[in-house]
Enzyme design. Structure first.
Site, PDB file in Angstrom:
ATOM      1  N   TYR A  27       8.519  10.869   8.792  1.00 12.39           N
ATOM      2  CA  TYR A  27       8.751   9.696   7.947  1.00 12.39           C
ATOM      3  C   TYR A  27      10.127   9.628   7.312  1.00 12.39           C
ATOM      4  O   TYR A  27      10.437   8.660   6.639  1.00 12.39           O
ATOM      5  CB  TYR A  27       7.629   9.610   6.903  1.00 12.39           C
ATOM      6  CG  TYR A  27       6.282   9.684   7.601  1.00 12.39           C
ATOM      7  CD1 TYR A  27       5.804   8.594   8.315  1.00 12.39           C
ATOM      8  CD2 TYR A  27       5.558  10.880   7.652  1.00 12.39           C
ATOM      9  CE1 TYR A  27       4.618   8.669   9.030  1.00 12.39           C
ATOM     10  CE2 TYR A  27       4.369  10.973   8.360  1.00 12.39           C
ATOM     11  CZ  TYR A  27       3.906   9.863   9.051  1.00 12.39           C
ATOM     12  OH  TYR A  27       2.752   9.943   9.768  1.00 12.39           O
ATOM     13  N   HIS A  69      -5.184  12.341  13.782  1.00  9.06           N
ATOM     14  CA  HIS A  69      -6.228  12.310  12.741  1.00  9.06           C
ATOM     15  C   HIS A  69      -7.452  11.487  13.142  1.00  9.06           C
ATOM     16  O   HIS A  69      -8.494  11.571  12.500  1.00  9.06           O
ATOM     17  CB  HIS A  69      -5.666  11.724  11.435  1.00  9.06           C
ATOM     18  CG  HIS A  69      -4.575  12.531  10.823  1.00  9.06           C
ATOM     19  ND1 HIS A  69      -4.762  13.850  10.464  1.00  9.06           N
ATOM     20  CD2 HIS A  69      -3.284  12.232  10.506  1.00  9.06           C
ATOM     21  CE1 HIS A  69      -3.626  14.333   9.946  1.00  9.06           C
ATOM     22  NE2 HIS A  69      -2.715  13.372   9.971  1.00  9.06           N
ATOM     23  N   ASP A  98       2.959  18.863  13.792  1.00  2.08           N
ATOM     24  CA  ASP A  98       2.951  17.900  12.684  1.00  2.08           C
ATOM     25  C   ASP A  98       2.564  18.654  11.406  1.00  2.08           C
ATOM     26  O   ASP A  98       1.843  19.640  11.459  1.00  2.08           O
ATOM     27  CB  ASP A  98       1.924  16.802  12.992  1.00  2.08           C
ATOM     28  CG  ASP A  98       1.944  15.651  12.003  1.00  2.08           C
ATOM     29  OD1 ASP A  98       2.466  14.581  12.352  1.00  2.08           O
ATOM     30  OD2 ASP A  98       1.417  15.824  10.871  1.00  2.08           O
ATOM     31  N   HIS A 111       0.649  17.755   9.075  1.00  2.00           N
ATOM     32  CA  HIS A 111      -0.743  17.546   8.685  1.00  2.00           C
ATOM     33  C   HIS A 111      -1.677  18.185   9.704  1.00  2.00           C
ATOM     34  O   HIS A 111      -1.327  18.320  10.874  1.00  2.00           O
ATOM     35  CB  HIS A 111      -1.068  16.043   8.605  1.00  2.00           C
ATOM     36  CG  HIS A 111      -0.219  15.285   7.629  1.00  2.00           C
ATOM     37  ND1 HIS A 111       0.920  14.614   8.015  1.00  2.00           N
ATOM     38  CD2 HIS A 111      -0.353  15.106   6.295  1.00  2.00           C
ATOM     39  CE1 HIS A 111       1.470  14.035   6.943  1.00  2.00           C
ATOM     40  NE2 HIS A 111       0.709  14.317   5.882  1.00  2.00           N
ATOM     41  N   ASP A 168       7.086  15.337  10.554  1.00  2.00           N
ATOM     42  CA  ASP A 168       6.995  15.391   9.096  1.00  2.00           C
ATOM     43  C   ASP A 168       7.022  16.837   8.609  1.00  2.00           C
ATOM     44  O   ASP A 168       7.061  17.113   7.421  1.00  2.00           O
ATOM     45  CB  ASP A 168       5.746  14.647   8.589  1.00  2.00           C
ATOM     46  CG  ASP A 168       4.533  14.860   9.472  1.00  2.00           C
ATOM     47  OD1 ASP A 168       4.539  15.804  10.291  1.00  2.00           O
ATOM     48  OD2 ASP A 168       3.563  14.079   9.350  1.00  2.00           O
ATOM     49  N   ASP A 220       0.859  -1.184   0.000  1.00  2.00           N
ATOM     50  CA  ASP A 220       0.000   0.000   0.000  1.00  2.00           C
ATOM     51  C   ASP A 220       0.898   1.239   0.000  1.00  2.00           C
ATOM     52  O   ASP A 220       1.469   1.601   1.026  1.00  2.00           O
ATOM     53  CB  ASP A 220      -0.897  -0.003   1.251  1.00  2.00           C
ATOM     54  CG  ASP A 220      -1.777   1.244   1.332  1.00  2.00           C
ATOM     55  OD1 ASP A 220      -1.612   2.159   0.489  1.00  2.00           O
ATOM     56  OD2 ASP A 220      -2.626   1.299   2.249  1.00  2.00           O
TER      57      ASP A 220
HETATM   58  N1  Q9C Z   1      -3.720  10.224  -1.040  1.00  2.00           N
HETATM   59  C1  Q9C Z   1       0.420  11.426  10.260  1.00  2.00           C
HETATM   60  O1  Q9C Z   1       1.396  12.093   9.923  1.00  2.00           O
HETATM   61  N2  Q9C Z   1      -1.624  10.524   3.333  1.00  2.00           N
HETATM   62  N3  Q9C Z   1      -0.447  10.977   9.338  1.00  2.00           N
HETATM   63  C2  Q9C Z   1      -2.727  10.164   2.546  1.00  2.00           C
HETATM   64  C3  Q9C Z   1      -3.821  10.005   0.360  1.00  2.00           C
HETATM   65  C4  Q9C Z   1      -1.808  10.197   4.705  1.00  2.00           C
HETATM   66  C5  Q9C Z   1      -0.252  11.283   7.950  1.00  2.00           C
HETATM   67  C6  Q9C Z   1      -2.584  10.464   1.094  1.00  2.00           C
HETATM   68  C7  Q9C Z   1      -0.883  10.897   5.638  1.00  2.00           C
HETATM   69  C8  Q9C Z   1      -1.196  10.591   7.073  1.00  2.00           C
HETATM   70  C9  Q9C Z   1       0.182  11.080  11.661  1.00  2.00           C
HETATM   71 ZN    ZN Z   2       1.696  14.139   9.874  1.00  3.00          ZN
END
Ligand code: Q9C
Ligand code: ZN
Length: 682
Positions: A307, A137, A174, A176, A267, A22
């Site tokens: 990451y 999230h 973070d 996000h 990140d 994935d």
């Molecule tokens: N096209 C945290 O950093 N990316 N979560 C999804 C979908 C997900 C990040 C992209 C990133 C999640 C905790």
């Molecule tokens: Zn994040």
């Protein structure tokens, strides 16, 4: 006051992993946790922390945020085969389940709550929990974005219940948007939630309307959600610093939390494949250091994303090192927030003006997101690159070998910034014999120094008529300064009957020892005797009496109007002094505290505490002998034993805010961190 730093870690949380292919989820790997811990061991940080064990979060703790249905769903995955796990995972956005996910998610919750207990019970002053899976999230009924249970949201509710807290600040650095936390506390004024996030005009995941700057909370919670959307990638240290100085910190100090929780995702750091930002690891030292001045130092950092393994682990180390009280590494790079970042900052300030007293007198006109020029294009315009050493901006430029490039950059970078020798003694002091009992035992008192070198420095000044006693106190001051410059101690203080003269002599001595940039902050009414000609000194003078002197780039007076009732001084501290100081990037800071400083003493303490972020924390405090009541506080700040608190908040006087605003406009081309709007600059 509580001391020590807790570290919560349990290797079992590494068992949660992706079992199938994935490309969305494959960056959330077990090594994220182990590489952090390995790096902490490499820097000998683990042994300096108080180890706190993890535990499982209980059903009722998890249900502080999540529904019973959702909890049962997660529970159900424990016994599933791969195929079924895939099916459940597919029911959520960017999530995977493993047979141990439920166990790990419970440990992540429990580890976070153990940290809260350590800090709230006074077992430690602050701490960090290294956890997986992350949390910010996840929502009442849903896993999302690698997150199963919302560790930090649960921790906030738990702390409110168990310790009866009225105000908690959550800082989500973070990259996000922690929409799960935002939804939980949207209408709750007891939780101030701050998040910055890659947004790109809503193109970046999770692509929500409610991640924009105009989402400020609902109902009673209006104003208690602060979102800074980043509309460009490539942002770095100065953009993050500007966001803290001009948005978060004024509001956070007005809010006056009793506990600070950090959704500590890395990140947002350099090299991260998700964030595409450029902040270097030491940036997180500075962010942490700012937040340590709130809530009497009660701070819990909880891992979220991150990451790029090297970047993540170095940044975690920087965070923990700062929590432990180590001197801060200098913040690298030119301090110049980019246009797109300033635009976001201006928009947030405009959106929040109705809710925060600290913004009352600021004229912030809302504007749309106009900037389309990339930050990297701006960088290219303004800086010539150095072929030898990669700059963060160059590293950040998209390229297939980016991970390796960042590894190489960090390898060199960390060597250059880590203050390798941590002196065994933090603080040195030169005080009268009769005052030594006011100092904590750990303070080093260099005595009987009668060095030729010092005498020649002093003889250049008009000291012929001075009494023996005063002369010897000047010599002692130089002995302290010498120890700071030679890095035998980190900071020091000296009591003086002539602090202005002392500062001039100190500056002369610094020049002799080739200190390149000296930041001198005068507080109180004093004559300036300091030599400014060669541009090696930046002088900021905070005084009540109007001075005739014309402000220049290196000589700035703040005529701060006295107002004993509401003297917060925050607008000067965050709106001017720190932005100028961070733009200047001094090698040494001298703070001179004279008579008639009309600020509350805790304001001076806070200022000194925050100035420890500059110049690798090397500070000399010169205190007028009549100002003894403040000496003890300053000593406690410098030895790391004390965080000032401020009492009821009242905004700064309109005249003072006005004055700061004018100074900001006057000097924002010279000291670029003053810029907090998109206008007035090219
Ligand atoms: N096209 C945290 O950093 N990316 N979560 C999804 C979908 C997900 C990040 C992209 C990133 C999640 C905790
Ligand atoms: Zn994040």
């Amino acid at each position: 006051m509580a001391a020590g730093t807790a570290l919560v870690y349990d290797g079992e949380m590494s068992s949660h992993k992706l079992l199938w292919e994935d490309p969305v989820c494959d960056i959330e790997v077990p090594e994220r946790l182990s590489s952090c811990y390995d790096r902490l061991q490499h820097y000998n940080l683990v042994e300096r922390c108080i180890s706190v064990s993890a535990r499982e979060g209980t059903d009722s703790e998890i249900m502080l945020i999540h529904s019973m249905d959702y909890l049962e769903t997660v529970k159900g995955t424990e016994k599933m085969e791969e195929e079924e796990l895939q099916k459940v995972s597919a029911g959520y956005d960017a999530v995977y389940f493993h047979p141990t996910t439920y166990r790990c998610a419970k440990l992540a919750v429990g580890a976070t709550l153990q940290l809260v207990d350590a800090v709230m019970s006074g077992k430690t002053r602050n701490g960090m929990a290294l956890v997986r899976p992350p949390g910010h999230h996840s929502q009442r009924n849903a896993a999302n974005g690698f997150c199963i249970f919302n560790n930090v949201a649960i921790a906030a509710k738990y702390a409110q219940r168990k310790y009866n807290l009225q105000r908690i600040l959550i800082v989500d650095w973070d990259v996000h948007h922690g929409q799960g936390i935002q939804y939980t506390f949207d209408d709750d004024p007891s939780i101030l939630y701050f998040s910055w996030h890659r947004f790109e005009h809503q193109k970046f995941w999770p692509s929500l309307r409610e991640s924009n700057y105009d989402a400020v909370g609902q109902g009673k919670g209006r104003g208690f959600t602060i979102n800074i959307p980043w509309n460009q990638v490539g942002l770095g240290n100065s953009d993050y610093l500007a966001a803290f100085l001009h948005v978060l910190l004024p509001m956070a100090f007005e809010f006056d939390p009793e506990l600070v929780l950090i959704s500590a995702g890395y990140d947002s750091g350099i090299g991260d494949p998700e964030g595409q930002m450029n902040a270097t690891p030491e940036c997180f030292s500075h962010l942490t250091h700012f937040l340590m001045n709130l809530a009497k130092g009660k701070l819990c950092a909880v891992l979220e994303g991150g990451y790029h393994l090297r970047s993540l682990s170095e940044s975690v180390c920087m965070t923990l090192k700062t929590l432990l009280g180590d001197p801060l590494p200098p913040l690298s790079g030119e301090m110049m927030p980019c246009l797109s970042a300033r635009e976001s900052i201006q928009n947030v300030r405009a959106a929040h003006k109705p809710y925060w007293k600290c913004l009352t007198y600021e004229d912030v006109t809302p504007l749309q997101d106009l900037s389309t020029r990339s930050c990297q294009a701006e960088e290219a315009e303004s800086t010539q690159s150095n072929a030898e050493l990669l700059t963060p901006q160059e590293v950040g430029k998209g390229n297939i070998s980016e991970v390796i490039k960042t590894d190489r950059f960090l390898e060199m970078h960390m060597k250059s910034i880590i203050v390798s020798l941590k002196p065994p003694i933090k603080t040195a002091a030169a005080v009268d014999e009769s005052d030594t009992h006011l100092l904590p035992p750990a303070v080093h008192i260099p005595k009987g120094l009668d060095v030729k070198e010092f005498k020649t420095t002093i003889s250049a000044f008009d000291v012929k008529l001075m009494k023996e006693e005063a002369l010897s106190s000047l010599l002692n001051m130089l002995a302290v300064l010498n120890k700071i410059i030679k890095k035998e101690v980190i900071n020091g203080l000296a009591v003086s009957s002539t602090p202005s003269l002392s500062s001039a002599i100190a500056a002369a001595h610094c020049r002799k020892l080739k200190v390149q940039k000296i930041l001198c902050v005068f507080v109180g009414d004093m004559d300036m005797k300091i030599e400014l000609e060669d541009g090696k000194v930046l002088l900021i003078n905070i005084c009540a009496k109007q001075s005739e002197q014309v402000n220049t780039k290196h000589n700035i007076s703040l005529n701060w109007k006295e107002d004993p009732e509401t003297n917060n001084f925050f607008s000067a501290t965050f709106g001017f002094i720190l932005p100028v100081a961070y733009s200047y990037q001094p090698n040494l800071t001298i703070v001179i505290v004279g008579p008639n400083q009309n600020l509350g003493k805790n304001r001076i303490s806070l200022l000194i505490s925050l100035l420890q972020g500059l110049a690798q924390s090397q500070i000399l405090a010169l205190i007028q002998d009549t100002e003894e009541k403040i000496m003890q506080d300053i000593t406690n700040i410098l030895t790391g034993g004390f965080i000032p608190n401020f009492g009821t908040y009242a905004p700064d006087l309109k005249e003072n805010v006005q004055m700061i605003k004018e100074l900001r406009e006057q000097f924002q081309q010279e000291w670029k961190l003053l810029q907090c709007s998109a206008k007035n600059s090219k």
